[in-house]
Design a protein around this motif. Structure first.
Motif, short mmCIF file in Angstrom:
data_model
loop_
_atom_site.label_atom_id
_atom_site.label_comp_id
_atom_site.label_asym_id
_atom_site.label_seq_id
_atom_site.Cartn_x
_atom_site.Cartn_y
_atom_site.Cartn_z
N THR A 1 -6.34 -4.24 15.18
CA THR A 1 -5.58 -3.05 14.65
C THR A 1 -5.30 -3.13 13.41
N THR A 2 -5.21 -1.92 13.00
CA THR A 2 -4.77 -1.51 11.87
C THR A 2 -3.36 -1.37 11.03
N GLY A 3 -2.88 -1.59 10.05
CA GLY A 3 -1.63 -1.06 9.51
C GLY A 3 -0.85 -2.39 9.08
N ASN B 1 -18.46 8.26 12.20
CA ASN B 1 -17.74 6.99 12.73
C ASN B 1 -16.80 5.75 12.14
N ALA B 2 -17.29 5.10 11.05
CA ALA B 2 -16.72 4.47 10.24
C ALA B 2 -17.67 4.32 8.78
N HIS B 3 -16.77 5.03 8.07
CA HIS B 3 -17.65 4.54 6.52
C HIS B 3 -16.44 4.52 5.55
N LEU C 1 -14.45 7.36 5.35
CA LEU C 1 -14.47 8.58 5.81
C LEU C 1 -14.60 8.10 7.28
N HIS C 2 -14.03 8.76 8.13
CA HIS C 2 -14.10 8.82 9.87
C HIS C 2 -14.49 9.44 10.55
N HIS C 3 -14.52 8.92 11.80
CA HIS C 3 -13.63 10.16 13.38
C HIS C 3 -12.50 10.88 13.14
N PRO C 4 -12.25 12.11 13.41
CA PRO C 4 -11.38 12.95 13.15
C PRO C 4 -9.67 12.58 14.61
N ASP C 5 -10.44 11.14 15.49
CA ASP C 5 -9.14 10.76 16.53
C ASP C 5 -8.22 9.78 15.36
N LYS C 6 -9.12 9.03 14.17
CA LYS C 6 -7.77 7.96 13.87
C LYS C 6 -6.86 8.86 13.55
N VAL C 7 -5.66 7.77 13.80
CA VAL C 7 -4.20 7.74 13.71
C VAL C 7 -4.03 7.14 12.47
N ASP C 8 -4.76 6.46 11.82
CA ASP C 8 -3.68 6.52 10.82
C ASP C 8 -5.04 6.69 9.27
N ALA C 9 -4.16 6.58 7.92
CA ALA C 9 -5.37 7.15 6.91
C ALA C 9 -4.19 6.67 5.68
N PRO C 10 -4.88 6.11 4.85
CA PRO C 10 -6.20 5.75 4.63
C PRO C 10 -6.07 4.42 5.51
N SER C 11 -7.82 4.02 5.84
CA SER C 11 -8.07 3.11 6.27
C SER C 11 -7.77 1.76 6.16
N GLY C 12 -6.96 0.63 6.89
CA GLY C 12 -7.16 -0.63 6.91
C GLY C 12 -8.57 -1.25 5.85
N THR C 13 -9.40 -0.62 6.20
CA THR C 13 -10.38 -1.14 5.13
C THR C 13 -10.74 -1.05 4.05
N ALA C 14 -9.82 0.67 3.77
CA ALA C 14 -10.23 1.28 2.32
C ALA C 14 -8.64 0.49 1.30
N ALA D 1 -8.38 -9.10 11.22
CA ALA D 1 -9.61 -8.64 9.68
C ALA D 1 -9.35 -7.24 10.41
N PRO D 2 -9.84 -6.17 8.77
CA PRO D 2 -9.30 -5.08 8.55
C PRO D 2 -10.75 -4.72 9.09
N ASN D 3 -11.29 -5.20 9.03
CA ASN D 3 -13.24 -4.77 9.82
C ASN D 3 -13.57 -6.08 9.65
N SER E 1 -21.29 -1.84 15.53
CA SER E 1 -21.84 -2.87 14.85
C SER E 1 -20.49 -3.90 14.79
N PHE E 2 -19.11 -3.62 15.57
CA PHE E 2 -18.07 -4.54 15.04
C PHE E 2 -18.00 -5.73 16.06
N MET E 3 -19.12 -5.68 17.04
CA MET E 3 -18.96 -6.87 17.83
C MET E 3 -19.51 -7.73 17.47
O1 LIG Z 1 -10.54 3.84 13.65
C1 LIG Z 1 -11.59 3.57 13.30
O2 LIG Z 1 -12.68 3.71 14.09
C2 LIG Z 1 -11.80 1.96 12.42
N1 LIG Z 1 -10.68 1.87 11.61
C3 LIG Z 1 -10.56 -0.02 10.05
C4 LIG Z 1 -10.22 1.12 9.50
O3 LIG Z 1 -9.20 2.09 9.60
O4 LIG Z 1 -10.29 0.11 8.10
C5 LIG Z 1 -12.08 0.00 10.28
C6 LIG Z 1 -12.79 0.76 11.05
O5 LIG Z 1 -13.02 1.49 9.42
C7 LIG Z 1 -13.01 1.97 11.50
#
Ligand SMILES: O=C(O)C1=N[C@H](C(=O)O)C[C@H](O)C1
Ligand SMILES: NC(=O)C1=CN([C@@H]2O[C@H](COP(=O)(O)OP(=O)(O)OC[C@H]3O[C@@H](n4cnc5c(N)ncnc54)[C@H](OP(=O)(O)O)[C@@H]3O)[C@@H](O)[C@H]2O)C=CC1
Length: 250
Positions: A77-79, A195-197, A134-147, A105-107, A220-222
Motif C-alpha cells: 500500500t502507498t501513501g 495499468n501502471a507506468h 501514468l495509471h488506471h483511473p481507479d487509482k485513489v492516490d496521486a502522484p503514485s508512491g513510485t513517482a 515497497a512503493p513498487n 508483474s508485481f508478484m
Molecule cells: O495503484 C496502483 O495500481 C499502483 N500503485 C503503486 C504506486 O502508487 O506507485 C505502484 C504501481 O505504480 C501501481
C-alpha cells in the motif's frame, strides 16, 4: 512452509497475491481479510508473514495492529511519509518479537525498481529531470508512491552532487507544471486502458535521456512480493526496510 495472510484480499492487488501464494509450493495461505474484517484474526499462532495491499488511509493502522500481533509484514500500500514510517519504527522498537520485520515497497515490479535506480544514477549528469506517472483511473492516490520515491531519489542525488535548482522560467502555471517534490516536478496521468507506468525525462542542451517502466499486468508485481515474503520469513531483516532494491544486488 511459510504461513502467509493477505489483508486487502479482495482488491485488485490482494486477489493477485492470494493466487500467487496459493500457487507457491513453499507457502500456505492462512487468512484472507478485507474491509470490515477483524485484523486480530491474524497472529503469530497462525501466520508468519502478512502481505498488506489496502488503501493509504488505513495501511498504517493495519501495520501497527499486525506488529502488536507479533507477525512480519510486507506492505505494498502507498501513501507513506516520514512521520508514518517513524511510527512503524517506534512500534517495532517494542514489538513482541525482537526480530520482527516490516518491509514496505512503493513498487514490487523489477522494471520500476530498476528505472528508479537508473534515474538516481543518471540524475547528477542532467540539468533538468521530471517524472511522469501514468495509471488506471481507479487509482485513489496521486502522484503514485513510485513517482514520489523516484522524485526523492533524483533530488537526493542532485543534492549530494551539489547541483543548483533546475531551470524553469514559468511565471504562472495554473497547476499544469504538476506537483513539486523536493524540487522535482511530478505529473500524473489517469487513463482507461493503462495499468501502471512511469517515465523519467532527464535533459541537457541538445539531448534527453528517457527511462520508462511499464507494468502491463499486475502479475508483474508478484515475483517481488514473493521475494519479500521469502526474505522476511528467512529472518535477518529485523526492523523496517523500505524498497525492493534492499533485497537485490544492485
Ligand atoms: O495503484 C496502483 O495500481 C499502483 N500503485 C503503486 C504506486 O502508487 O506507485 C505502484 C504501481 O505504480 C501501481
Ligand atoms: N507496491 C506496489 O508494487 C503496488 C502498490 N499498489 C498500491 O496498493 C494499494 C492497493 O491497490 P489496489 O489493490 O489497486 O486497490 P483496491 O482498492 O483494488 O484494493 C484495496 C483493498 O483493500 C480493502 N480495504 C479497504 N480498507 C481496508 C481495511 N481497513 N482493512 C482491510 N482491507 C481494506 C478494499 O476493500 P473495499 O474495496 O471493500 O474498500 C480493497 O479490497 C494502493 O495503495 C496502490 O497504490 C498497487 C499496485 C502495486
Amino acid at each position: 512452509m511459510i504461513r502467509v495472510a493477505v489483508v486487502g484480499a479482495r482488491g485488485r492487488m490482494g486477489s493477485h497475491v492470494v493466487e500467487a501464494v496459493r500457487s507457491a509450493s513453499d507457502m500456505e495461505l492462512t487468512e484472507s481479510l478485507d474491509a470490515g474484517d477483524d485484523i486480530k484474526q491474524i497472529s503469530k499462532d497462525n501466520t508468519d508473514v502478512v502481505v498488506e495491499f489496502t488503501v493509504p488511509a488505513v495501511s498504517l493502522g493495519n501495520v501497527l495492529a499486525l506488529i502488536e500481533q507479533g507477525v512480519d509484514v510486507v506492505v505494498g500500500t502507498t501513501g507513506w511519509d516520514d512521520d508514518k514510517l517513524e511510527q512503524v519504527r517506534e512500534a517495532l522498537s517494542h514489538a513482541p518479537r525482537a526480530d520482527q520485520a516490516v518491509f514496505i515497497a512503493p513498487n514490487f515490479a523489477i522494471s520500476a525498481v530498476l528505472a528508479d535506480y537508473f534515474a538516481a544514477k543518471a540524475a547528477k549528469y542532467f540539468e533538468s529531470a521530471e517524472v511522469i506517472e501514468l495509471h488506471h483511473p481507479d487509482k485513489v492516490d496521486a502522484p503514485s508512491g513510485t513517482a514520489l520515491h523516484t522524485a526523492r531519489a533524483i533530488a537526493q542525488a542532485r543534492q549530494e552532487a551539489g547541483m543548483p535548482a533546475m531551470p524553469d522560467n514559468t511565471q504562472s502555471d495554473g497547476g499544469s507544471r504538476g506537483q513539486v517534490v523536493d524540487g522535482v516536478h511530478v505529473h500524473a496521468v489517469r487513463l482507461r486502458g493503462l495499468n501502471a507506468h512511469e517515465e523519467v525525462l532527464l535533459g541537457n542542451a541538445g539531448e534527453q535521456l528517457s527511462i520508462r517502466a511499464d507494468s502491463f499486468d499486475r502479475i508483474s508485481f508478484m515475483p517481488g512480493v514473493l521475494l519479500a515474503v521469502r526474505t522476511l520469513a528467512g529472518g535477518g531483516h529485523a526492523g523496517l526496510t523500505v524498497g525492493l532494491d534492499a533485497f537485490l544486488d544492485l
